[in-house]
Design an enzyme around this catalytic site. Sequence first.
Site, PDB file in Angstrom:
ATOM      1  N   CYS A  82       4.407 -77.163 -83.455  1.00 35.30           N
ATOM      2  CA  CYS A  82       5.810 -77.005 -83.850  1.00 35.30           C
ATOM      3  C   CYS A  82       6.637 -78.275 -83.689  1.00 35.30           C
ATOM      4  O   CYS A  82       7.738 -78.382 -84.241  1.00 35.30           O
ATOM      5  CB  CYS A  82       6.445 -75.876 -83.034  1.00 35.30           C
ATOM      6  SG  CYS A  82       6.560 -76.233 -81.257  1.00 35.30           S
ATOM      7  N   SER A 135      -0.809 -71.075 -86.773  1.00 37.97           N
ATOM      8  CA  SER A 135       0.402 -71.459 -86.051  1.00 37.97           C
ATOM      9  C   SER A 135       0.345 -72.960 -85.804  1.00 37.97           C
ATOM     10  O   SER A 135      -0.107 -73.408 -84.751  1.00 37.97           O
ATOM     11  CB  SER A 135       0.500 -70.686 -84.727  1.00 37.97           C
ATOM     12  OG  SER A 135       1.714 -71.001 -84.076  1.00 37.97           O
ATOM     13  N   SER A 146       2.754 -69.128 -77.411  1.00 37.29           N
ATOM     14  CA  SER A 146       2.324 -67.845 -77.956  1.00 37.29           C
ATOM     15  C   SER A 146       3.338 -67.296 -78.961  1.00 37.29           C
ATOM     16  O   SER A 146       4.311 -67.938 -79.329  1.00 37.29           O
ATOM     17  CB  SER A 146       2.095 -66.856 -76.816  1.00 37.29           C
ATOM     18  OG  SER A 146       1.556 -65.656 -77.291  1.00 37.29           O
TER      19      SER A 146
END
Length: 296
Positions: free
Chosen positions: A5, A2, A277
């Site tokens: 972002c 992940s 998350s």
Amino acid sequence: MSPPCQPYTRVGLQQGSQDARSKSFLHLLNVLEKMTHQPKFILVENVKGFEESDSRDMLTSTLEHCGYTYQEFLLTPLQLGIPNSRMRYYLLAKRKPMTFALPPTGTILGFIPKSEKMPTAFTDNRTASFLNEAELLHASASGIAIGQILQYLENDLEDIETYRIPDKVLLKHGHVFDIVKPKMRRSCCFTKGYYHYAEATGSILQMNEELNTTDVFDAASRHKANGEEDAALGLLRSLELRYFTPREVSNLMGFPASFDFPETSTLKQKYRTLGNSINVRLVAELMVYLMKDTEE
């Protein structure tokens, strides 16, 4: 994986691989190519917008070079009936000769093949417009029953004062809140800035459902314009606005009732962790599909 972002968010500069915060992800791609024993399975998650970045192109190019087959997705918890908008990009990859239950489409899917819970066929084929979350929420043809927020709230919240919106924040930033009521069937994405920043970090809960939110804010604005801050504040207080608790955000993120934070975690740390998350239930559906064999 992940990756950070920030280089890909729609409200950011969208610099992709040129953003310094993307360097760790690009380093992992470089490491993957050099590994003697590469992982059999890979799952990547990021914000909507990553699919349009050069980092995504680097990812898929690396996977192809390393002998992986992959499928991309744009999915939201709304498709599971959860009243929370969190559209995210996902990629599942398998080392060849392993294959997926259905051949990869070469497009970004808006559903999970062979899933009993997320079979709704919303597909982005790079030419057709993708059905957005607002349309999904109101699409009767989708057959998705979106639950009410109240199903995810804590009962008999004892320390409610901790979560009430402070008067200073109410007066200064209340007009930018995304305000929802317990019986509503939507909430916006919770980010790591929730409880700290007012705008675009997550929904605020209005406990007094009898009042019309817009009417109250309009009346409060008129009082403020006349220099009557006490009157404005009295009106805003009547809405009984509060933050969602970490437990409530966890519920909307699909965490089980048994989930809890370490006792040493501060409130700020809890919100930051949740904001960074994934939706557990949604990713669980992806993991099931990732592990399915061809035409199982």
